[in-house]
Design an enzyme around this catalytic site. Structure first.
Site, short mmCIF file in Angstrom:
data_model
loop_
_atom_site.label_atom_id
_atom_site.label_comp_id
_atom_site.label_asym_id
_atom_site.label_seq_id
_atom_site.Cartn_x
_atom_site.Cartn_y
_atom_site.Cartn_z
N ASN A 1 0.82 -1.01 0.01
CA ASN A 1 -0.13 -0.02 0.10
C ASN A 1 0.91 1.25 -0.02
OD1 ASN A 1 1.01 0.09 2.61
ND2 ASN A 1 -1.29 -0.13 3.65
N LEU A 2 2.09 0.97 0.08
CA LEU A 2 3.32 2.23 -0.20
C LEU A 2 3.00 3.20 1.14
CD1 LEU A 2 3.10 2.95 -4.12
CD2 LEU A 2 4.66 1.41 -2.45
N PHE B 1 5.39 -9.73 4.15
CA PHE B 1 6.26 -8.73 5.20
C PHE B 1 5.35 -7.71 5.77
CE2 PHE B 1 8.89 -10.73 1.98
CZ PHE B 1 10.12 -11.18 2.70
N ALA C 1 3.78 -4.90 7.51
CA ALA C 1 3.29 -4.62 8.77
C ALA C 1 4.03 -3.35 9.22
CB ALA C 1 4.16 -5.79 9.77
N THR D 1 9.42 -12.09 14.69
CA THR D 1 10.45 -11.30 14.92
C THR D 1 10.91 -11.65 16.55
OG1 THR D 1 10.66 -9.08 16.32
CG2 THR D 1 8.40 -9.78 16.12
N TYR E 1 3.66 -4.49 19.42
CA TYR E 1 4.11 -4.95 17.96
C TYR E 1 4.61 -6.47 18.49
CZ TYR E 1 7.99 -5.94 14.75
OH TYR E 1 8.65 -6.66 13.76
N PHE F 1 16.36 -11.09 14.07
CA PHE F 1 16.94 -10.46 14.95
C PHE F 1 16.94 -8.89 14.50
CE2 PHE F 1 17.39 -12.92 18.96
CZ PHE F 1 16.81 -13.86 18.60
N ARG G 1 16.24 3.44 27.00
CA ARG G 1 14.82 3.62 26.33
C ARG G 1 14.05 2.44 26.83
NH1 ARG G 1 15.09 2.45 19.72
NH2 ARG G 1 15.59 0.47 20.53
N1 UDP Z 1 19.79 2.55 20.11
C1 UDP Z 1 20.52 3.81 20.75
N2 UDP Z 1 20.11 4.93 19.93
C2 UDP Z 1 19.30 5.20 18.91
C3 UDP Z 1 18.72 4.16 18.60
C4 UDP Z 1 18.87 2.77 19.03
O1 UDP Z 1 21.43 3.63 21.55
O2 UDP Z 1 19.13 6.27 18.54
C5 UDP Z 1 19.97 1.25 20.89
C6 UDP Z 1 18.95 0.54 21.29
O3 UDP Z 1 18.63 1.06 22.57
C7 UDP Z 1 19.27 -0.71 21.22
C8 UDP Z 1 20.07 -0.90 20.08
O4 UDP Z 1 20.57 0.45 19.80
O5 UDP Z 1 20.10 -1.40 22.25
C9 UDP Z 1 19.40 -1.46 18.75
O6 UDP Z 1 18.20 -0.66 18.59
P1 UDP Z 1 17.42 -0.67 17.27
O7 UDP Z 1 16.11 0.40 17.30
O8 UDP Z 1 18.09 -0.41 16.00
O9 UDP Z 1 16.69 -1.89 17.07
P2 UDP Z 1 15.95 -2.91 18.25
O10 UDP Z 1 16.70 -3.73 19.12
O11 UDP Z 1 15.29 -1.87 19.20
O12 UDP Z 1 14.99 -3.86 17.48
#
Ligand code: UDP
Length: 334
Positions: A35-36, A77, A79, A121, A145, A173, A286
């Site tokens: 759906n772009l 794919f 999503a 995932t 998610y 991963f 985060r």
């Molecule tokens: N991360 C970070 N700064 C950012 C984005 C991601 O330090 O601006 C860290 C995040 O906390 C995680 C790792 O990088 O430990 C990979 O994050 P990403 O969002 O790429 O993938 P996720 O593991 O969430 O699928």
């Protein structure tokens, strides 16, 4: 070996478009439905695929597609994949990632299409209770998610019991890297993933990269992830298709390398690849980030004869940097 037509939902997205390329190299016949909303038309070789712009929840469109193209298998794919947004707007995720594919599955059932390859995932596992994570690790997703993907796995197993749908759940991963041609790459808007953000900081497109947390129980205090190259993901889809064509049973497999790298290691590697100093700011953790996510990838080798070949994160970062510099769109030209 080409057999029937393959339907690829989300084929104009990041992992979908790389898989489309790979399948075309294997002489497969491909129909893309996208759906772009997040996909890009110019990520598709439009002279070599049938592209249908539309939504998998559009029952009339999907019925027409199945009647016309009679796909032999579906690679799914399409999503939404913003973890943070899924927490604040869960219904959007359950609508798109769980409810919308039901329309697709109903069409598959009507047309006796019984092969499904699903972009699942490692987020279905939730916070790991052991590392590396194998497929029998408890599935206890910690955000909508991951839950939406886990629930669709459950739906697919029920469809297997009821009408013989055979699925491969590919539990990715951390997807990263870009096609070696430099023609397609990771093109999210907004971008939230580490490697593209680090490279944008290297290119001066953002003032710095913020490291989310430096007090994790890891050797350098930053989170560790298993980065899997998108071209390795693409080849796994082709092998999953072979597996289903040989009448394989429904199965879940991890797609990872089995090796992890910290956020700091990724930044240092990116500095080496780009030859630039990357401004870093150190921030808070985060929410919802486990300290370590590393796959046990042995089952994929055993069942699909798949193994990651891009084991060095320099490969991932170098291909992403080349794409950013040479993209046809010039969006990130640096
Ligand atoms: N991360 C970070 N700064 C950012 C984005 C991601 O330090 O601006 C860290 C995040 O906390 C995680 C790792 O990088 O430990 C990979 O994050 P990403 O969002 O790429 O993938 P996720 O593991 O969430 O699928």
């Amino acid at each position: 070996m080409s057999q029937g037509t393959l339907l690829i939902t989300g084929g104009a997205g990041y992992i979908g478009s790389h898989t489309v390329r790979h399948l075309l190299e294997q002489n497969e016949r491909v129909v893309v439905l996208d759906n772009l909303v997040f996909g890009h038309r110019d990520a598709l070789p439009l002279d070599r695929v049938t592209f249908i712009e539309g939504d998998m929840a559009d029952a009339a469109l999907v019925e027409k597609l199945f009647a016309e193209h009679k796909p032999e298998a579906v690679l799914h794919f399409a999503a939404f994949a913003y973890v943070g947004e899924s927490v604040t707007d869960p219904l959007k995720y359950y609508r798109n990632n769980l409810a919308a594919p039901l329309t697709l599955l109903e069409a598959m059932q009507r047309h006796s299409c019984k092969r499904f390859i699903f972009s699942s995932t490692c987020a279905t596992y939730g916070d790991p209770v052991r590392i590396p994570i194998d497929e029998s690790h408890p599935q206890s997703p910690v955000n909508p998610y991951g839950a939406s993907k886990w629930m669709l796995e459950r739906v697919l197993r029920d469809c297997d019991r009821a009408w013989g749908l055979k699925s491969v759940f590919l539990r990715y991963f951390n997807a990263s890297g870009c096609h070696p041609s430099g023609e397609i790459g990771e093109d999210h808007n907004p971008e939230t993933h580490l490697i593209p953000l680090v490279l944008q900081a290297a290119a001066g497109l953002r003032p710095h990269i913020t490291v989310f947390g430096t007090d994790y129980p890891t050797p350098d205090g930053t989170c560790i992830r298993d980065y899997i190259h998108v071209c390795d993901l693409a080849s796994a889809h082709a092998l999953a298709l072979n597996y289903l064509r040989k009448e394989g049973e429904t199965v879940a497999v991890n797609l990872g390398t089995g090796k992890g790298f910290s956020v700091k290691e990724i930044i240092t590697t990116a500095e080496a690849v780009t030859g630039r100093t990357i401004p870093v700011s150190y921030g808070e953790r985060r929410a919802g980030d486990p300290s370590e996510l590393i796959a046990d990838p042995r089952l994929a080798k055993q069942i699909l004869q798949w193994q990651a070949v891009h084991l060095d994160p320099r490969d991932h970062i170098d291909s992403a940097w080349r794409w950013m510099n040479g993209t046809r769109r010039g969006r990130y030209a640096v």
